[in-house]
Scaffold this motif. Sequence first.
Motif, mmCIF file in Angstrom:
data_model
loop_
_atom_site.group_PDB
_atom_site.id
_atom_site.type_symbol
_atom_site.label_atom_id
_atom_site.label_comp_id
_atom_site.label_asym_id
_atom_site.label_seq_id
_atom_site.Cartn_x
_atom_site.Cartn_y
_atom_site.Cartn_z
ATOM 1 N N GLU A 180 0.830 -1.201 0.000
ATOM 2 C CA GLU A 180 0.000 0.000 0.000
ATOM 3 C C GLU A 180 0.867 1.254 0.000
ATOM 4 N N TYR A 181 1.935 1.211 0.807
ATOM 5 C CA TYR A 181 2.826 2.366 0.882
ATOM 6 C C TYR A 181 3.496 2.624 -0.463
ATOM 7 N N LYS A 182 4.009 1.583 -1.081
ATOM 8 C CA LYS A 182 4.732 1.776 -2.347
ATOM 9 C C LYS A 182 3.800 2.252 -3.451
ATOM 10 N N ASP A 183 2.541 1.814 -3.442
ATOM 11 C CA ASP A 183 1.574 2.316 -4.420
ATOM 12 C C ASP A 183 1.342 3.813 -4.225
ATOM 13 N N LEU A 184 1.212 4.233 -2.965
ATOM 14 C CA LEU A 184 1.009 5.653 -2.670
ATOM 15 C C LEU A 184 2.264 6.456 -3.004
ATOM 16 N N LEU A 185 3.432 5.890 -2.730
ATOM 17 C CA LEU A 185 4.691 6.565 -3.047
ATOM 18 C C LEU A 185 4.825 6.774 -4.554
ATOM 19 N N LYS A 186 4.504 5.761 -5.340
ATOM 20 C CA LYS A 186 4.583 5.892 -6.803
ATOM 21 C C LYS A 186 3.677 7.012 -7.290
ATOM 22 N N LEU A 187 2.473 7.077 -6.734
ATOM 23 C CA LEU A 187 1.553 8.144 -7.094
ATOM 24 C C LEU A 187 2.125 9.506 -6.724
ATOM 25 N N ALA A 188 2.719 9.601 -5.527
ATOM 26 C CA ALA A 188 3.280 10.874 -5.062
ATOM 27 C C ALA A 188 4.448 11.328 -5.926
ATOM 28 N N LEU A 189 5.263 10.388 -6.374
ATOM 29 C CA LEU A 189 6.441 10.751 -7.156
ATOM 30 C C LEU A 189 6.078 11.334 -8.519
ATOM 31 N N LYS A 190 4.880 11.060 -8.978
ATOM 32 C CA LYS A 190 4.433 11.603 -10.267
ATOM 33 C C LYS A 190 3.952 13.043 -10.140
ATOM 34 N N ARG A 191 3.686 13.482 -8.922
ATOM 35 C CA ARG A 191 3.157 14.822 -8.679
ATOM 36 C C ARG A 191 4.312 15.832 -8.591
ATOM 37 N N LYS A 192 4.172 16.939 -9.273
ATOM 38 C CA LYS A 192 5.176 17.997 -9.209
ATOM 39 C C LYS A 192 4.708 19.040 -8.205
ATOM 40 N N SER A 193 5.124 18.876 -6.973
ATOM 41 C CA SER A 193 4.734 19.793 -5.905
ATOM 42 C C SER A 193 5.942 20.604 -5.449
ATOM 43 N N SER A 194 5.691 21.840 -5.058
ATOM 44 C CA SER A 194 6.757 22.713 -4.586
ATOM 45 C C SER A 194 6.605 22.949 -3.087
ATOM 46 N N PHE A 195 7.629 22.611 -2.320
ATOM 47 C CA PHE A 195 7.555 22.760 -0.870
ATOM 48 C C PHE A 195 7.892 24.176 -0.426
ATOM 49 N N VAL A 196 8.773 24.830 -1.144
ATOM 50 C CA VAL A 196 9.265 26.142 -0.734
ATOM 51 C C VAL A 196 8.742 27.204 -1.686
ATOM 52 N N ASP A 197 8.205 28.286 -1.125
ATOM 53 C CA ASP A 197 7.854 29.445 -1.928
ATOM 54 C C ASP A 197 8.069 30.693 -1.087
ATOM 55 N N ASN A 198 7.556 31.791 -1.532
ATOM 56 C CA ASN A 198 7.804 33.066 -0.844
ATOM 57 C C ASN A 198 6.657 33.485 0.057
ATOM 58 N N SER A 199 5.724 32.556 0.359
ATOM 59 C CA SER A 199 4.554 32.952 1.134
ATOM 60 C C SER A 199 4.803 32.927 2.626
ATOM 61 N N LEU A 200 5.935 32.320 3.067
ATOM 62 C CA LEU A 200 6.197 32.212 4.507
ATOM 63 C C LEU A 200 7.336 33.142 4.886
#
Length: 200
Positions: A180-200
Amino acid sequence: MLTTFQYDIPAIIRGYSQGYFLMADDEGDNLGWYSSRQRTIVPLDSRFRYPKSLRRAINQNRFRVAVDQAFLEVVSGCADRETTWLSDELKEIYWELHQAGWAHSFETWQDNELAGGILGLTIGGAFIGESMFYRISEGSKVAMVKLVEHLRERRFVLFDAQMMNPHLERFGAQVLSEGEYKDLLKLALKRKSSFVDNSL
């Protein structure tokens, strides 16, 4: 399970992308890759919860949050305990990963004092939490709540907490099977998310 450790950033990112994580033994002498048949995640949907006692601290805005303002201090805080898997070698690795844009600290501050923080790696839409600490009461708990909000806003898919403990359980953390974890990890790795921005 322990496998041979290779020390270069691309190999480290490949290891985490395959579901492994780094740990040193209690003496800090041996650093290796580990995996587990069960993996703990912090849900990013409505299953996430937090103790009612935290609501006052959050509503009173006692803490401000920041990203990467005190990365090395957070790493040191996470390692400052009687027994730690976070060896000196691993601290250096996290610093190199941070400089390369993979490792981050999510922090809470009270005035100009670091109250608590969470150390983690981001790969695609996965946040892989490595450790957390606090210096001021509620500092790390508020960091957890605010980090989940942060990850939701940036469309992350996975908050990997690795191993369950009573603290995580209070936030609704769940245990997944390896598959279950590896299936969720594979899905997450396909997502292009940005952790850092200028809002904080």
